[in-house]
Design an enzyme around this catalytic site. Structure first.
Site, short mmCIF file in Angstrom:
data_model
loop_
_atom_site.label_atom_id
_atom_site.label_comp_id
_atom_site.label_asym_id
_atom_site.label_seq_id
_atom_site.Cartn_x
_atom_site.Cartn_y
_atom_site.Cartn_z
N ASP A 169 -1.26 -1.94 6.77
CA ASP A 169 -0.06 -1.22 6.34
C ASP A 169 -0.42 0.27 6.27
O ASP A 169 -1.56 0.66 6.55
CB ASP A 169 0.41 -1.76 4.98
CG ASP A 169 1.90 -1.58 4.76
OD1 ASP A 169 2.54 -0.84 5.53
OD2 ASP A 169 2.43 -2.17 3.80
N GLU B 3 1.13 2.63 3.57
CA GLU B 3 1.35 3.31 2.29
C GLU B 3 0.09 3.35 1.42
O GLU B 3 0.04 4.09 0.45
CB GLU B 3 2.51 2.66 1.52
CG GLU B 3 3.87 2.90 2.12
CD GLU B 3 4.28 1.83 3.12
OE1 GLU B 3 5.44 1.86 3.59
OE2 GLU B 3 3.43 0.97 3.46
N HIS C 55 6.34 -0.70 -3.34
CA HIS C 55 7.47 -1.57 -3.00
C HIS C 55 6.91 -2.93 -2.59
O HIS C 55 5.69 -3.07 -2.39
CB HIS C 55 8.32 -0.99 -1.86
CG HIS C 55 7.62 -0.95 -0.55
ND1 HIS C 55 6.69 0.02 -0.22
CD2 HIS C 55 7.67 -1.79 0.53
CE1 HIS C 55 6.23 -0.19 1.00
NE2 HIS C 55 6.78 -1.30 1.47
#
Length: 265
Positions: A8, A10, A117
């Site tokens: 990912d 983030e 998130h």
């Protein structure tokens, strides 16, 4: 040794604002390059530990962030999204020896990454058995179900602390720390060195140390940002409404949780 890496953005060092994560934005290219380099470092560490086959899932946004040309030749890169319910670990199965996470981030509902998130930025949070559910925990549960140990994670400090609560043997490399809408980041080159060494260390340990047990029952709670989304979710069999924005779903089967999340978000 056959290794799976889910990546990912983030939780990549330096990434702080949504503009740095979205492909059409000018800032994205720089941080997608760092994401690629962190995955490359993980691959190199795995090869040093004896890995001869590495599958990488580009698991951010479009799924088209990683430059495969910069990865070792023994890697296979999964780009885009098939719609498979395993999502960020698409194609993971019992033939893999270990699962690793690169660039992962804190769960929705937490305050340890400005980009926190879980799966979808249009919801407030997901909880599983009363605890905020991160993308790490969801996909490591899938791996546990398949009999594949999760052995390594790099990302923000908040998530690394969460991982240690589930299994202290998993090697974690915090490359950043969230503070409000800011991040405190280690140097990009240092991140690469630590990831490479950490991955190699994780694959040289006794894999029995990574074993985790799944809960016997699952109580899923989702809080939406819009009450209309909670009302829509009531069309899914087994869903109960808690209040105007929250729903719950209970089961004893992890795959039913995974399937529900796929359709309720």
């Amino acid at each position: 040794m056959k290794i799976y890496i889910s990546a990912d953005i983030e939780g990549v060092t330096g990434v702080t604002h949504w503009d740095e994560t979205e492909k059409p934005e000018e800032d994205h290219k720089k941080f997608a390059h760092q994401m690629t380099l962190e995955v490359k470092a993980a691959c190199e560490g795995a090869i040093n530990a004896g890995a001869d086959e590495i599958w990488v899932k580009d698991a951010h946004d479009s799924g088209r962030n990683i430059d495969h040309n910069l990865l070792p030749k023994n890697t296979k890169l999964i780009r885009g999204w098939s719609g498979h319910m395993y999502s960020m670990v698409q194609e993971l199965d019992e033939t893999f020896d270990a699962l690793m996470f690169i660039g992962y981030h804190s769960a929705g509902g937490t305050n340890t990454n400005p980009l926190s998130h879980t799966m979808n930025t249009n919801i407030d949070y997901i909880k599983l058995n009363g605890e905020y559910l991160s993308e790490f925990l969801l996909h490591s549960h899938i791996a546990t179900y398949l009999g594949v140990p999760a052995v390594f994670l790099s990302g923000d400090l908040g998530l690394c602390d969460e991982v240690k609560k589930f299994n202290r043997s998993i090697i974690t490399i915090p490359v950043k720390e969230g503070r409000g809408n800011s991040t405190i980041n280690i140097h990009p080159q240092l991140a690469l060195e630590l990831i490479k060494d950490g991955v190699e260390e994780s694959l040289k340990k006794d894999f029995s140390l990574y074993e985790m047990e799944l809960p016997r029952e699952f109580n899923l709670e989702i809080k939406y940002n819009q009450h209309s989304e909670a009302l829509r979710a009531m069309n899914y069999a087994g869903v109960d409404q808690i209040d105007s924005k929250r729903i719950s779903f209970k089961t004893k089967d992890l795959m039913e949780v995974v399937r529900a999340i796929r359709f309720l978000l």
